[in-house]
Design an enzyme around this catalytic site. Structure first.
Site, short mmCIF file in Angstrom:
data_model
loop_
_atom_site.label_atom_id
_atom_site.label_comp_id
_atom_site.label_asym_id
_atom_site.label_seq_id
_atom_site.Cartn_x
_atom_site.Cartn_y
_atom_site.Cartn_z
N CYS A 53 -17.90 -5.76 -18.16
CA CYS A 53 -18.31 -5.11 -16.91
C CYS A 53 -19.59 -5.75 -16.38
O CYS A 53 -20.59 -5.83 -17.10
CB CYS A 53 -18.53 -3.62 -17.13
SG CYS A 53 -19.22 -2.80 -15.67
N GLU A 63 0.82 -1.20 0.00
CA GLU A 63 0.00 0.00 0.00
C GLU A 63 0.86 1.26 0.00
O GLU A 63 0.58 2.23 -0.72
CB GLU A 63 -0.93 0.00 1.21
CG GLU A 63 -2.08 -1.00 1.13
CD GLU A 63 -3.07 -0.68 0.02
OE1 GLU A 63 -3.25 0.51 -0.31
OE2 GLU A 63 -3.66 -1.63 -0.53
N CYS A 89 -16.17 -1.16 -21.19
CA CYS A 89 -17.31 -1.88 -20.62
C CYS A 89 -17.49 -3.26 -21.24
O CYS A 89 -17.52 -4.27 -20.54
CB CYS A 89 -18.58 -1.06 -20.80
SG CYS A 89 -18.42 0.69 -20.44
N CYS A 123 -13.62 0.34 -15.88
CA CYS A 123 -14.23 1.67 -15.77
C CYS A 123 -13.16 2.73 -15.54
O CYS A 123 -13.30 3.60 -14.69
CB CYS A 123 -15.26 1.69 -14.64
SG CYS A 123 -16.41 3.08 -14.71
N ASP A 157 -11.58 5.24 -3.15
CA ASP A 157 -10.46 5.92 -3.80
C ASP A 157 -10.96 6.52 -5.11
O ASP A 157 -12.17 6.52 -5.40
CB ASP A 157 -9.28 4.96 -4.02
CG ASP A 157 -9.59 3.85 -5.03
OD1 ASP A 157 -10.75 3.77 -5.51
OD2 ASP A 157 -8.67 3.07 -5.33
N TYR A 178 -7.09 5.95 4.59
CA TYR A 178 -7.21 5.05 3.44
C TYR A 178 -6.33 3.82 3.63
O TYR A 178 -6.77 2.67 3.45
CB TYR A 178 -6.85 5.77 2.14
CG TYR A 178 -6.87 4.82 0.95
CD1 TYR A 178 -8.06 4.53 0.31
CD2 TYR A 178 -5.70 4.18 0.53
CE1 TYR A 178 -8.09 3.64 -0.75
CE2 TYR A 178 -5.72 3.28 -0.51
CZ TYR A 178 -6.92 3.01 -1.15
OH TYR A 178 -6.96 2.11 -2.19
#
Length: 305
Positions: free
Chosen positions: A205, A43, A200, A194, A146, A128
């Protein structure tokens, strides 16, 4: 949750996304572990750094300091030098990561706290990152919000561009007790299908059935402030026509219009004249055929043979 997603559809939306993610997703080494130390390293490294660069650095870092105790025991300057050598951005992240490791060893007996609020007590760990570690290490986090998640929620369900609105919508959508798979899945959706330039149909998607942007062709978002070009939108709808006809063989004109665009009205701006323009382009490319009726019925549209 939002004006575009009835409560009755919420469970179907959840199942569709998790099924899509579990069937196929990008493989990153930090997705194959629930070790809090390794997840924290990933992270911190991923903050404003390309993932391709992070993967190599992540492997090298853990080879050198495989456990949190190894990192805490090393000299801080070595960690900063590693960070700089691997072009990981701001060196203060290396300093904070080393200090956080020292806290875990000295204050928590080498075991990471499991609650997001407790994780924020570690040096350099903001809300976060704390939530990400809690989610991916302990399946104990809140919904991640996010940039990718905001883009998805804005486009799919019309969530307004407001941080508190995004947090409410994300929390309402996440299944209880499934933060690990859910947060991975929705971030994957934003990163793969996305993105700023949506893919898509190409990425299958799972939310196309409910998505406001997919139905209208308007893919603006908080981080995509300009309206897609007219030609780009036409290409999107032409692809949708071909996909639908591949599934249904043939459709009458108005049925096709309503299936590809939620605001389709036969005599409106995006009505029969607009749709016939798309079909004319596709027919010129040899992709579809339009069979006109002699008795006043709707024309039939089908894939070219």
């Amino acid at each position: 949750m939002s004006e575009h997603l009835p409560d009755d559809d919420r469970e179907a939306v959840r199942e569709a996304l998790i099924e899509w993610y579990e069937a196929d997703h990008r493989e990153f080494p930090w997705r194959r572990t629930d070790d809090a130390y390794r997840i924290l390293v990933s992270e911190v490294m991923s903050q404003q750094t390309q993932l391709s660069r992070v993967e190599e650095a992540y492997a090298d870092f853990l080879e050198r300091w495989p456990e949190v105790s190894d990192l805490a025991a090393t000299d801080r300057g070595e960690v900063v030098a590693f960070w700089s050598d691997h072009s990981l951005g701001y060196n203060n992240r290396a300093t904070y990561l080393h200090e956080a490791a020292t806290q875990v060893v000295e204050e928590y007996g080498g075991e990471f706290p499991e609650e997001p609020d407790e994780l924020q007590e570690l040096m350099g760990v903001g809300p976060y990152t704390a939530n990400a570690v809690a989610s991916f290490a302990f399946d104990n986090g809140d919904a991640v919000v996010d940039t990718n998640v905001k883009r998805v929620l804005y486009r799919a369900f019309g969530v307004p561009d407001d941080d508190s609105a995004f947090e409410r919508a994300a929390s309402a959508l996440m299944p209880d007790g499934e933060s690990r798979v859910w947060n991975n899945a929705i971030m994957e959706l934003g990163g793969v299908a996305c993105g700023k330039n949506p893919r898509c149909d190409e990425e299958g998607c799972p939310w196309r059935e409910w998505c406001h942007a997919y139905q209208t062709g308007d893919f603006t978002a908080p981080d995509v402030p300009t309206q897609p070009s007219f030609e780009g939108s036409r290409r999107q709808f032409r692809g949708r026509i071909v996909r639908l006809l591949g599934e249904h063989d043939e459709m009458d004109l108005d049925t096709l219009g309503h299936r590809i665009r939620v605001d389709y009205t036969p005599d409106g701006e995006h009505g029969r004249e607009w749709l016939r323009g798309l079909l004319s382009d596709l027919a010129a490319d040899g992709l579809v055929e339009v069979e006109e009726s002699d008795d006043g019925d709707q024309p039939l549209v089908l894939l070219a043979s």
